[in-house]
Write an enzyme that holds these catalytic residues in place. Structure first.
Site, PDB file in Angstrom:
ATOM      1  N   ASP A  46       3.498   8.901  -9.343  1.00 53.36           N
ATOM      2  CA  ASP A  46       3.230   7.483  -9.076  1.00 53.36           C
ATOM      3  C   ASP A  46       2.324   6.901 -10.147  1.00 53.36           C
ATOM      4  OD1 ASP A  46       4.534   6.874  -6.496  1.00 53.36           O
ATOM      5  OD2 ASP A  46       3.268   8.512  -5.772  1.00 53.36           O
ATOM      6  N   ASP A 189      10.341   6.371   0.091  1.00 53.49           N
ATOM      7  CA  ASP A 189       8.986   6.572  -0.414  1.00 53.49           C
ATOM      8  C   ASP A 189       7.974   5.883   0.487  1.00 53.49           C
ATOM      9  OD1 ASP A 189       6.766   7.111  -1.894  1.00 53.49           O
ATOM     10  OD2 ASP A 189       7.332   5.901  -3.636  1.00 53.49           O
TER      11      ASP A 189
HETATM   12  C1  DX5 Z   1       2.773   4.624  -2.838  1.00 48.34           C
HETATM   13  C2  DX5 Z   1       3.521   5.678  -3.580  1.00 48.34           C
HETATM   14  C3  DX5 Z   1       4.001   6.809  -2.772  1.00 48.34           C
HETATM   15  C4  DX5 Z   1       2.924   7.599  -2.087  1.00 48.34           C
HETATM   16  C5  DX5 Z   1       3.554   8.319  -0.959  1.00 48.34           C
HETATM   17  O1  DX5 Z   1       2.438   3.650  -3.762  1.00 48.34           O
HETATM   18  O2  DX5 Z   1       4.662   5.112  -4.224  1.00 48.34           O
HETATM   19  O3  DX5 Z   1       4.824   7.672  -3.564  1.00 48.34           O
HETATM   20  O4  DX5 Z   1       2.296   8.547  -2.905  1.00 48.34           O
HETATM   21  O5  DX5 Z   1       2.568   8.944  -0.227  1.00 48.34           O
HETATM   22  P1  DX5 Z   1       2.744   9.288   1.295  1.00 48.34           P
HETATM   23  O6  DX5 Z   1       3.942  10.211   1.384  1.00 48.34           O
HETATM   24  O7  DX5 Z   1       1.461   9.927   1.659  1.00 48.34           O
HETATM   25  O8  DX5 Z   1       3.024   7.992   2.026  1.00 48.34           O
HETATM   26 ZN    ZN Z   2       6.030   6.512  -5.200  1.00 49.50          ZN
END
Ligand code: DX5
Ligand code: ZN
Length: 240
Positions: A46, A189
């Site tokens: 990310d 996501d």
């Molecule tokens: C949010 C990101 C995600 C995040 C997901 O901006 O794009 O990829 O890291 O994390 P979880 O799975 O904890 O929601």
């Molecule tokens: Zn992401």
């Protein structure tokens, strides 16, 4: 039960993509190694610029350093306002999938990025924020995509809860891609956990990004396989 996609129409292979944003930010290498040891299919990186989304993460230097540790597919989620300024740096760093935000682009800008990325043998994806419906320019270019990412949290942070109001959009997208005969990955996501993943898998999501779902677990290596098994079970039984 709410509407879901018929089980026979769920043809895409399940893939688990740990998001190292959910891991120890002082030890990104360790977070990557967990994904590798857990036999993840790809690792989700990310990239946030403090402008497109309200956080700042890591950049091409970190990606380049991580690249030395593994050949695993680097799924690079670019939550940045001007991706053109950084695409060369991430190409040189070793990103494999470039997932841009539809909200940050136009069709013409996408076309230029697509040419550049494909010339280097890499692939492209587009992400939609929870409240964004698919723009016409994206629908016209679906055949150019490796991945369509449906965000189920607002960009910025790991550890948020899945936004369930995105589910009807996910169903429409799966239906559209199936109707067009496009086997591209549908990545989910945000907030993917053991308790929530059935909802998205039964609506066609097949690449499951998991930050908290992997790294907040007592045994993150094992968590990768457990998420995969739960997803397969949901598809086999039709129960989320
Ligand atoms: C949010 C990101 C995600 C995040 C997901 O901006 O794009 O990829 O890291 O994390 P979880 O799975 O904890 O929601
Ligand atoms: Zn992401």
């Amino acid at each position: 039960m709410e509407k879901t996609i018929p089980l026979t129409e769920l043809k895409r292979a399940i893939k688990i993509a740990p998001s190292i944003l959910g891991g120890d930010q002082s030890n990104l290498a360790g977070a990557l190694d967990i994904a590798v040891k857990g036999n993840a299919d790809q690792v989700h990186l990310d990239i946030i610029d403090g402008h497109f989304a309200p956080n700042i993460t890591f950049g091409p230097g970190a990606v380049k350093a991580l690249r030395k540790r593994t050949d695993m597919k680097f799924d690079t989620h670019l939550m940045i306002s001007e991706p053109e300024n950084f695409v060369d740096k991430f190409l040189d760093a070793g990103s494999d999938l470039f997932c841009f935000h539809a909200e940050a682009l136009t069709g013409e800008r996408f076309d230029a990025l697509y040419s550049k990325i494909h010339a280097r043998g890499k692939v492209i994806g587009l992400a939609l924020k929870p409240s964004t419906e698919m723009p016409a320019w994206v629908e016209q270019r679906l055949d150019k995509l490796d991945t369509l990412t449906v965000m189920t949290v607002n960009p910025g942070f790991s550890g948020q809860s899945m936004i369930m109001s995105v589910m009807p959009k996910l169903e429409r997208i799966t239906q559209m891609l199936n109707d067009k005969g496009l086997p591209i990955d549908i990545e989910i996501d945000g907030g993917v956990e053991l308790e929530t993943l059935g909802n998205v898998v039964l609506r066609g999501g097949n690449v499951l990004v998991a930050g908290a779902g992997v790294y907040y677990r007592p045994d993150p290596v094992q968590a990768v396989g457990i998420l995969r098994e739960k997803a397969k079970q949901a598809i086999a039984t039709g129960a989320p």
